[in-house]
Design an enzyme around this catalytic site. Sequence first.
Site, PDB file in Angstrom:
ATOM      1  N   HIS A  54       9.638  15.968 -12.394  1.00 59.89           N
ATOM      2  CA  HIS A  54      10.288  15.950 -13.710  1.00 59.89           C
ATOM      3  C   HIS A  54      11.491  15.023 -13.651  1.00 59.89           C
ATOM      4  O   HIS A  54      11.845  14.506 -12.582  1.00 59.89           O
ATOM      5  CB  HIS A  54      10.667  17.358 -14.164  1.00 59.89           C
ATOM      6  CG  HIS A  54      11.678  18.059 -13.316  1.00 59.89           C
ATOM      7  ND1 HIS A  54      11.461  18.396 -11.999  1.00 59.89           N
ATOM      8  CD2 HIS A  54      12.945  18.498 -13.593  1.00 59.89           C
ATOM      9  CE1 HIS A  54      12.522  19.015 -11.507  1.00 59.89           C
ATOM     10  NE2 HIS A  54      13.448  19.070 -12.449  1.00 59.89           N
ATOM     11  N   HIS A  90      14.785  15.407 -14.312  1.00 52.99           N
ATOM     12  CA  HIS A  90      16.162  15.802 -14.035  1.00 52.99           C
ATOM     13  C   HIS A  90      16.722  14.921 -12.910  1.00 52.99           C
ATOM     14  O   HIS A  90      16.017  14.553 -11.975  1.00 52.99           O
ATOM     15  CB  HIS A  90      16.238  17.277 -13.652  1.00 52.99           C
ATOM     16  CG  HIS A  90      16.310  18.186 -14.841  1.00 52.99           C
ATOM     17  ND1 HIS A  90      15.904  19.505 -14.809  1.00 52.99           N
ATOM     18  CD2 HIS A  90      16.754  17.974 -16.117  1.00 52.99           C
ATOM     19  CE1 HIS A  90      16.095  20.064 -16.001  1.00 52.99           C
ATOM     20  NE2 HIS A  90      16.599  19.150 -16.813  1.00 52.99           N
ATOM     21  N   ASP A 146      18.566  15.265 -10.299  1.00 56.96           N
ATOM     22  CA  ASP A 146      18.502  15.601  -8.871  1.00 56.96           C
ATOM     23  C   ASP A 146      17.119  15.360  -8.273  1.00 56.96           C
ATOM     24  O   ASP A 146      16.923  15.547  -7.070  1.00 56.96           O
ATOM     25  CB  ASP A 146      18.954  17.050  -8.633  1.00 56.96           C
ATOM     26  CG  ASP A 146      18.121  18.075  -9.382  1.00 56.96           C
ATOM     27  OD1 ASP A 146      17.814  17.845 -10.564  1.00 56.96           O
ATOM     28  OD2 ASP A 146      17.789  19.123  -8.798  1.00 56.96           O
ATOM     29  N   HIS A 192       9.595  24.977 -16.967  1.00 55.52           N
ATOM     30  CA  HIS A 192      10.988  24.647 -16.668  1.00 55.52           C
ATOM     31  C   HIS A 192      11.710  24.378 -17.988  1.00 55.52           C
ATOM     32  O   HIS A 192      11.160  24.589 -19.063  1.00 55.52           O
ATOM     33  CB  HIS A 192      11.022  23.440 -15.726  1.00 55.52           C
ATOM     34  CG  HIS A 192      12.366  23.152 -15.128  1.00 55.52           C
ATOM     35  ND1 HIS A 192      13.219  24.151 -14.689  1.00 55.52           N
ATOM     36  CD2 HIS A 192      13.016  21.975 -14.892  1.00 55.52           C
ATOM     37  CE1 HIS A 192      14.320  23.598 -14.211  1.00 55.52           C
ATOM     38  NE2 HIS A 192      14.222  22.282 -14.331  1.00 55.52           N
ATOM     39  N   ASP A 200      10.501  22.317 -10.244  1.00 54.72           N
ATOM     40  CA  ASP A 200      11.299  23.464 -10.687  1.00 54.72           C
ATOM     41  C   ASP A 200      10.501  24.267 -11.708  1.00 54.72           C
ATOM     42  O   ASP A 200       9.885  23.701 -12.616  1.00 54.72           O
ATOM     43  CB  ASP A 200      12.600  22.984 -11.325  1.00 54.72           C
ATOM     44  CG  ASP A 200      13.488  22.231 -10.343  1.00 54.72           C
ATOM     45  OD1 ASP A 200      13.079  22.065  -9.186  1.00 54.72           O
ATOM     46  OD2 ASP A 200      14.588  21.825 -10.759  1.00 54.72           O
ATOM     47  N   HIS A 246      14.515  24.000  -2.483  1.00 55.42           N
ATOM     48  CA  HIS A 246      15.379  23.986  -3.673  1.00 55.42           C
ATOM     49  C   HIS A 246      16.359  25.159  -3.596  1.00 55.42           C
ATOM     50  O   HIS A 246      16.454  26.002  -4.476  1.00 55.42           O
ATOM     51  CB  HIS A 246      14.533  24.043  -4.952  1.00 55.42           C
ATOM     52  CG  HIS A 246      15.203  23.433  -6.149  1.00 55.42           C
ATOM     53  ND1 HIS A 246      15.914  24.178  -7.067  1.00 55.42           N
ATOM     54  CD2 HIS A 246      15.279  22.155  -6.585  1.00 55.42           C
ATOM     55  CE1 HIS A 246      16.385  23.383  -8.016  1.00 55.42           C
ATOM     56  NE2 HIS A 246      16.022  22.139  -7.749  1.00 55.42           N
TER      57      HIS A 246
END
Length: 309
Positions: free
Chosen positions: A63, A65, A67, A145, A216, A274
């Site tokens: 994804h 994001h 990070d 998520h 995530d 994670h």
Amino acid sequence: MDIQFLGTGAGQPSKARNVSSLALKLLDEINEVWLFDCGEGTQNRILETTIRPRKVSKIFITHLHGDHIFGLPGFLSSRAFQANEEQTDLEIYGPQGIKSFVLTSLRVSGSRLPYRIHFHEFDQDSLGKILETDKFTVYAEELDHTIFCVGYRVMQKDLEGTLDAEKLKAAGVPFGPLFGKIKNGQDLVLEDGTEIKAADYISAPRPGKIITILGDTRKTDASVRLAVNADVLVHESTYGKGDEKIARNHGHSTNMQAAQVAVEAGAKRLLLNHISARFLSKDISKLKKDAATIFENVHVVKDLEEVEI
């Protein structure tokens, strides 16, 4: 076949854990390395390993994001500076928007790459089988998520059966070129008239490995489907036992929920990553101990750790 974890932290880097990235090392199988996510600082972690950037042939993004993707521009640029090594093209798989992010970053920074990047973007309507080679098939499915996020199921195709050399010797087959012919499925007749049926000396095909790597996610049935009979399930564990409500509110999972997914899927091994920076060493032990009450074969991974599959 090995997985090497380049970043096992959640959200932001800490002294002990970098943000998300792992390398699926397929050097013996296809002489390639596949990268899953590429958080900030991934290229620095790679410098601490034996991984050669040129061997990274594919990058799979779960994804968008930061990070999970902010390390891409730096890694792609550094990959171009491999002295005396042939430049090879690179494939990037990920949600719609990953192409724009990469190309914009390279354009604004004035970066020019001596190799081509082939982008494979997908959305909710174009998931399923996203890659098939002669040795591997990769599937993607949407998770749950706070933004569009996927998990990946990497399936190695069945391996050829092995040749029973001792049985061949007992049948009077001399070691040498005939072994190769039989291994290739060729039936033979020896000088003394003995018929050798290749199928009688080759074991049945061996099932390939299944590796599931999730982005995530909250606990969801999609995670279970992706992990059915997996040899290894890599699942996030941002939160611990008793934090189910806050985990759901933030689009994440607990260690206990990850263990439940492993049980429901019939996975063989669970690797938790994670990990939030708020977990100290003693808390890491508790994450594992608590999860093991549900799924015994569980391990909390750390940066640079290498796991054989």
